[in-house]
Design a protein around this motif. Structure first.
Motif, PDB file in Angstrom:
ATOM      1  N   PRO A   1      21.778  67.983 -90.094  1.00 25.17           N
ATOM      2  CA  PRO A   1      21.404  68.101 -88.672  1.00 25.17           C
ATOM      3  C   PRO A   1      22.570  68.613 -87.831  1.00 25.17           C
ATOM      4  O   PRO A   1      23.682  68.070 -87.919  1.00 25.17           O
ATOM      5  N   GLY A   2      22.298  69.661 -87.054  1.00 21.66           N
ATOM      6  CA  GLY A   2      23.328  70.228 -86.195  1.00 21.66           C
ATOM      7  C   GLY A   2      24.482  70.812 -86.974  1.00 21.66           C
ATOM      8  O   GLY A   2      25.563  71.020 -86.422  1.00 21.66           O
ATOM      9  N   LYS A   3      24.270  71.098 -88.270  1.00 16.05           N
ATOM     10  CA  LYS A   3      25.319  71.609 -89.164  1.00 16.05           C
ATOM     11  C   LYS A   3      26.554  70.713 -89.138  1.00 16.05           C
ATOM     12  O   LYS A   3      27.687  71.159 -89.277  1.00 16.05           O
ATOM     13  N   GLY A   4      26.314  69.420 -88.949  1.00 13.99           N
ATOM     14  CA  GLY A   4      27.416  68.480 -88.826  1.00 13.99           C
ATOM     15  C   GLY A   4      27.891  67.947 -90.163  1.00 13.99           C
ATOM     16  O   GLY A   4      27.500  68.438 -91.223  1.00 13.99           O
ATOM     17  N   LEU A   5      28.752  66.938 -90.125  1.00 14.41           N
ATOM     18  CA  LEU A   5      29.335  66.374 -91.336  1.00 14.41           C
ATOM     19  C   LEU A   5      28.453  65.318 -91.978  1.00 14.41           C
ATOM     20  O   LEU A   5      28.745  64.834 -93.064  1.00 14.41           O
ATOM     21  N   LEU A   6      27.368  64.960 -91.278  1.00 12.02           N
ATOM     22  CA  LEU A   6      26.477  63.956 -91.822  1.00 12.02           C
ATOM     23  C   LEU A   6      25.306  64.619 -92.548  1.00 12.02           C
ATOM     24  O   LEU A   6      24.673  65.536 -92.020  1.00 12.02           O
ATOM     25  N   PHE A   7      25.057  64.154 -93.766  1.00 12.39           N
ATOM     26  CA  PHE A   7      23.918  64.624 -94.540  1.00 12.39           C
ATOM     27  C   PHE A   7      22.791  63.619 -94.329  1.00 12.39           C
ATOM     28  O   PHE A   7      22.979  62.418 -94.533  1.00 12.39           O
TER      29      PHE A   7
ATOM     30  N   CYS B   1      18.887  63.388 -95.582  1.00  8.96           N
ATOM     31  CA  CYS B   1      17.791  64.002 -96.317  1.00  8.96           C
ATOM     32  C   CYS B   1      16.505  63.892 -95.501  1.00  8.96           C
ATOM     33  O   CYS B   1      16.114  62.798 -95.096  1.00  8.96           O
ATOM     34  N   GLN B   2      15.864  65.038 -95.279  1.00  9.66           N
ATOM     35  CA  GLN B   2      14.639  65.067 -94.476  1.00  9.66           C
ATOM     36  C   GLN B   2      13.427  64.593 -95.284  1.00  9.66           C
ATOM     37  O   GLN B   2      12.351  64.413 -94.733  1.00  9.66           O
ATOM     38  N   ASN B   3      13.627  64.371 -96.602  1.00 10.55           N
ATOM     39  CA  ASN B   3      12.534  63.885 -97.440  1.00 10.55           C
ATOM     40  C   ASN B   3      12.619  62.382 -97.690  1.00 10.55           C
ATOM     41  O   ASN B   3      11.653  61.662 -97.506  1.00 10.55           O
ATOM     42  N   CYS B   4      13.811  61.892 -98.110  1.00  8.29           N
ATOM     43  CA  CYS B   4      13.926  60.475 -98.476  1.00  8.29           C
ATOM     44  C   CYS B   4      14.840  59.690 -97.536  1.00  8.29           C
ATOM     45  O   CYS B   4      15.060  58.500 -97.731  1.00  8.29           O
ATOM     46  N   GLN B   5      15.382  60.370 -96.500  1.00 10.07           N
ATOM     47  CA  GLN B   5      16.231  59.737 -95.488  1.00 10.07           C
ATOM     48  C   GLN B   5      17.557  59.214 -96.025  1.00 10.07           C
ATOM     49  O   GLN B   5      18.198  58.370 -95.399  1.00 10.07           O
ATOM     50  N   TYR B   6      17.967  59.678 -97.206  1.00  4.91           N
ATOM     51  CA  TYR B   6      19.279  59.293 -97.730  1.00  4.91           C
ATOM     52  C   TYR B   6      20.357  59.861 -96.809  1.00  4.91           C
ATOM     53  O   TYR B   6      20.300  61.028 -96.423  1.00  4.91           O
ATOM     54  N   ILE B   7      21.324  59.017 -96.451  1.00  3.59           N
ATOM     55  CA  ILE B   7      22.370  59.429 -95.510  1.00  3.59           C
ATOM     56  C   ILE B   7      23.745  59.210 -96.140  1.00  3.59           C
ATOM     57  O   ILE B   7      24.026  58.134 -96.696  1.00  3.59           O
ATOM     58  N   LEU B   8      24.594  60.243 -96.030  1.00  2.00           N
ATOM     59  CA  LEU B   8      25.948  60.141 -96.553  1.00  2.00           C
ATOM     60  C   LEU B   8      26.778  61.276 -95.948  1.00  2.00           C
ATOM     61  O   LEU B   8      26.216  62.266 -95.480  1.00  2.00           O
ATOM     62  N   HIS B   9      28.096  61.119 -95.974  1.00  2.00           N
ATOM     63  CA  HIS B   9      28.970  62.200 -95.506  1.00  2.00           C
ATOM     64  C   HIS B   9      28.696  63.450 -96.350  1.00  2.00           C
ATOM     65  O   HIS B   9      28.622  63.370 -97.578  1.00  2.00           O
TER      66      HIS B   9
END
Ligand SMILES: [Zn+2]
Length: 115
Positions: free
Chosen positions: A37-43, A45-53
């Protein structure tokens, strides 16, 4: 230089495709620019909502790809992936195989709780 130094120490450096390594979810495989999102440093996932740097996502994907190459190498005696070769068909086949890789916490031993 890295390849040369690795050989001096009885090791070997291998090249791995970095394509989409910071856009591909290592948990579910969903690959999209929207996972950043926003080409930022946070990943995210738009499918499973997994979040990580995003850098950790990239590192995990490169690790998985390297392990896949090693697995092929151990079973065939041949390094199957040659990113130096710019063959679009071979590249598409590699990316297809990468899309099937998944990161599992089961493969990462947990440290015992202390105290
Ligand atoms: Zn996912």
């Amino acid at each position: 230089m890295i390849a040369y130094k690795a050989l001096l120490h009885g090791s070997m450096a291998i090249k791995v495709d970095a394509h989409y390594s910071s856009q591909a979810c290592p948990m579910c495989g969903h690959t999209s620019k929207d996972n950043r999102p926003g080409k930022g440093l946070l990943f995210v996932c738009q499918n499973c909502q997994y979040i990580l740097h995003a850098d950790v996502i990239g590192a995990r994907n490169v690790t998985l790809r390297t392990l896949l190459m090693r697995q092929d190498w151990m079973s065939t005696g041949v390094l199957s992936v040659r990113p130096d070769v710019s063959d679009s068909e071979a590249k598409a086949a590699r990316l297809q195989r990468y899309a099937e890789l998944r990161w599992s916490p089961d493969t990462s031993p947990r440290l015992p709780d202390v105290g």
